[in-house]
Design a protein around this motif. Structure first.
Motif, PDB file in Angstrom:
ATOM      1  N   GLY A 171       0.819  -1.213   0.000  1.00 27.46           N
ATOM      2  CA  GLY A 171       0.000   0.000   0.000  1.00 27.46           C
ATOM      3  C   GLY A 171       0.850   1.259   0.000  1.00 27.46           C
ATOM      4  O   GLY A 171       0.521   2.250  -0.664  1.00 27.46           O
ATOM      5  N   ALA A 172       1.971   1.196   0.728  1.00 29.30           N
ATOM      6  CA  ALA A 172       2.880   2.353   0.744  1.00 29.30           C
ATOM      7  C   ALA A 172       3.460   2.583  -0.646  1.00 29.30           C
ATOM      8  O   ALA A 172       3.583   3.728  -1.104  1.00 29.30           O
ATOM      9  CB  ALA A 172       4.003   2.112   1.754  1.00 29.30           C
ATOM     10  N   GLY A 173       3.802   1.484  -1.333  1.00 26.43           N
ATOM     11  CA  GLY A 173       4.298   1.603  -2.705  1.00 26.43           C
ATOM     12  C   GLY A 173       3.242   2.158  -3.642  1.00 26.43           C
ATOM     13  O   GLY A 173       3.539   2.977  -4.518  1.00 26.43           O
ATOM     14  N   ILE A 174       1.985   1.733  -3.440  1.00 25.49           N
ATOM     15  CA  ILE A 174       0.879   2.260  -4.254  1.00 25.49           C
ATOM     16  C   ILE A 174       0.745   3.764  -4.063  1.00 25.49           C
ATOM     17  O   ILE A 174       0.578   4.520  -5.027  1.00 25.49           O
ATOM     18  CB  ILE A 174      -0.443   1.548  -3.880  1.00 25.49           C
ATOM     19  N   ARG A 175       0.858   4.229  -2.806  1.00 31.23           N
ATOM     20  CA  ARG A 175       0.715   5.667  -2.535  1.00 31.23           C
ATOM     21  C   ARG A 175       1.855   6.467  -3.157  1.00 31.23           C
ATOM     22  O   ARG A 175       1.658   7.573  -3.651  1.00 31.23           O
ATOM     23  CB  ARG A 175       0.662   5.923  -1.024  1.00 31.23           C
ATOM     24  N   ILE A 176       3.073   5.889  -3.160  1.00 28.99           N
ATOM     25  CA  ILE A 176       4.223   6.579  -3.782  1.00 28.99           C
ATOM     26  C   ILE A 176       3.971   6.763  -5.283  1.00 28.99           C
ATOM     27  O   ILE A 176       4.140   7.847  -5.828  1.00 28.99           O
ATOM     28  CB  ILE A 176       5.532   5.793  -3.553  1.00 28.99           C
ATOM     29  N   TRP A 177       3.549   5.675  -5.949  1.00 26.91           N
ATOM     30  CA  TRP A 177       3.337   5.747  -7.397  1.00 26.91           C
ATOM     31  C   TRP A 177       2.126   6.611  -7.753  1.00 26.91           C
ATOM     32  O   TRP A 177       2.122   7.301  -8.771  1.00 26.91           O
ATOM     33  CB  TRP A 177       3.153   4.332  -7.969  1.00 26.91           C
ATOM     34  N   ALA A 178       1.070   6.555  -6.919  1.00 26.99           N
ATOM     35  CA  ALA A 178      -0.128   7.356  -7.196  1.00 26.99           C
ATOM     36  C   ALA A 178       0.146   8.848  -7.065  1.00 26.99           C
ATOM     37  O   ALA A 178      -0.517   9.668  -7.693  1.00 26.99           O
ATOM     38  CB  ALA A 178      -1.264   6.953  -6.257  1.00 26.99           C
TER      39      ALA A 178
END
Length: 536
Positions: free
Chosen positions: A60-67
């Motif tokens: 989820g943290a990776g998703i937030r970085i890319w988003a």
């Protein structure tokens, strides 16, 4: 949750690739574009992350970085690779034939679409947008993305002409749409343009980009002339020059990076294929196919995540304005109508130029107007600008841009992308052309003759002894139900199966191109051999 660690972004990259591999593998025989599945998976990932209030941990943290990626960086990372691969892999002789049709759809087509869609949004949507904001929105929605449709056309065996027009239009269309978007974006930010300054701006941005692409193409091909038999350097040079050309165009000279890279790719396709010696050309195509696949995988999953982010993060706004969902469906209808009007208005010219176009192909052209990552990235740029302190746009304008653009990307991919196969079958465009059918029949005829020849050699072989060849023949599928004489396919009269003169010309051009490549390769081998002998 705590602040995400930079290495979480790498985890998302790995998971996205695994999802892409799985989707492509599972959907390989289904005729469903894998990009549709990737978009749905991206929406699901984003929905889980934001719906569970960041409950996916490190993923989820990776998703937030890319988003949260800068939209300009998103375009700069993915767009050059996708543009170069698409333009470099196109057939030169077909580009020449279809160029007029592609330019018609990409220049007047984008202008008509922008005006129609902008007027419809201004007159029907209840958000008090002025004309500049409405045209800014319609301009960014004019960028088409036919990845799913072109892949389907190739799989279904539809005419190469149609996929060339759709793909070529998209390449030029992206460049034109971004130029139009930049014009209205500057207007929205307070700059004023009269008719003369608009023409000057559009000419500089487009013609400057084409000139820059040609300059980079000529310089890099001259450099390739000094490289011999080093595939890694040759491939690395094409990768480097595509990104540097894009950066130089966008940031240093403020011209269209899309048009610059597209011109570069087409220049390579037309003049540089013989510059790659030996196996380098095949390796180059494999490399760029892989790069484009990875870029498409990431960008469609990321688009899904961004759509989920845009809806769920700002859900308070949509609870207060529940009609936004209804206006999204209305906007989808407007997008399809404007596309139909564009093709309808230009149809007499599209029918006249190049290979021509019939009504069935025009129908597929209308339905293939999908929207993708370019439109979404541009809407994210507007949102970033609207969130800044000194902005001429209200923050909720940027939110609505992302919501509507993300919705259109989702709807066009899901509805248009997944139903194109049924439309092709309905119109009979998935059938083999007369030329391909004749080639296939001739190939079958030659293979059958070879099989009969090999069977005859076996019968004459003394070591096989007294074999019952009648029974053996029954078990060989291609030989067990043969008539006494096989008619040569070229001798069979075909009433409706003529080979069109233009197809014959194209076939000759392809043959000559292949002969040229083979000749250059053989000359290089001979020269290399002579040099080695002299060195010894």
């Amino acid at each position: 949750p705590g602040s995400p660690s930079p290495d979480d972004a790498v985890l998302f990259f790995g998971v996205a690739l695994v999802l892409g591999i799985g989707s492509r593998h599972l959907l390989r025989g289904t005729r469903v574009p894998y990009t549709v599945a990737l978009l749905v998976l991206g929406v699901a990932l984003g929905g889980l992350e934001y719906g569970t209030k960041h409950g996916l941990g490190k993923l989820g943290a990776g998703i937030r970085i890319w988003a949260a990626i800068n939209p300009d960086l998103l375009l700069a990372v993915f767009l050059p690779a996708l543009l170069f691969e698409s333009s470099f892999s196109m057939e030169v002789h077909q580009i020449k034939k279809c160029m007029a049709q592609m330019v018609l759809l990409a220049v007047p087509g984008v202008v008509i679409s922008t005006v129609l869609l902008g007027a419809a949004v201004k007159l029907t949507f209840p958000y008090d947008w002025n004309w500049k904001t409405s045209f800014l929105f319609s301009g960014l929605l004019s960028a088409t993305d036919p990845v799913a449709v072109v892949a389907l056309l190739k799989d279904l065996g539809a005419s190469k002409k149609l996929s060339t027009i759709i793909e070529g239009e998209s390449l030029m269309n992206d460049g034109t749409a971004i130029v139009v978007y930049q014009l209205f974006y500057r207007m929205v930010l307070g700059k004023t343009f009269d008719a003369g300054s608009i023409i000057k701006f559009l000419s500089q941005v487009s013609l400057g980009a084409v000139a820059l692409g040609l300059a980079f193409g000529i310089a890099s091909v001259l450099w390739l002339g000094f490289i011999f038999n080093d595939t890694i350097i040759e491939i690395s040079l094409t990768l480097a020059v595509s990104y540097i050309a894009f950066f130089t165009a966008q940031d240093a000279l403020e011209v269209s990076g899309v048009l610059a890279v597209m011109t570069l790719g087409m220049f390579y396709a037309a003049f540089a294929k013989t510059a790659f010696k030996g196996d380098s050309q095949q390796s180059l195509h494999h490399f760029w196919e892989m790069v484009a696949y990875i870029a498409n995988t990431l960008i469609f999953i990321l688009s899904g995540v961004v759509i989920a982010d845009g809806v769920l993060q700002d859900n308070i706004h949509f609870e207060r304005h529940g009609t936004s969902w209804g206006f999204l469906l209305l906007l989808y209808v407007f997008v399809q109508i404007s596309r139909a009007v564009v093709v309808g208005v230009l149809y007499p010219l599209l029918r006249h130029f190049g290979y021509g176009m019939d009504i069935k192909e025009a129908t597929v052209l209308v339905w293939s107007g999908l929207r993708g990552a370019v439109a979404l990235s541009l809407s994210l740029s507007v949102k970033r600008a609207s969130d800044s302190v000194q902005s001429y746009l209200k923050p909720e304008v940027g939110t609505m841009f992302v919501f509507f653009t993300g919705g259109i990307v989702f709807l066009t991919l899901i509805l248009n992308g997944s139903t194109t196969q049924f439309l092709l079958h309905l119109l009979g465009l998935g059938k083999l052309s007369a030329t391909k059918l004749r080639v296939l029949k001739y190939t079958q005829y030659e293979m059958l003759n070879k099989a009969l020849e090999a069977f005859g050699d076996l019968r004459d072989d003394e070591e096989l002894g007294p074999v019952d060849w009648v029974n053996v023949k029954k078990y060989i599928t291609c030989l067990n139900n043969l008539e006494d004489e096989q008619a040569h396919p070229h001798d069979v009269p075909d009433k409706d199966d003529h080979v069109h003169t233009m197809n014959l010309k194209d076939t000759r051009v392809r043959l000559l191109n292949e002969c040229q490549d083979a000749f250059v390769y053989e000359v290089c081998k001979l020269l290399t051999g002579e040099c080695l002998k002299r060195d010894e």
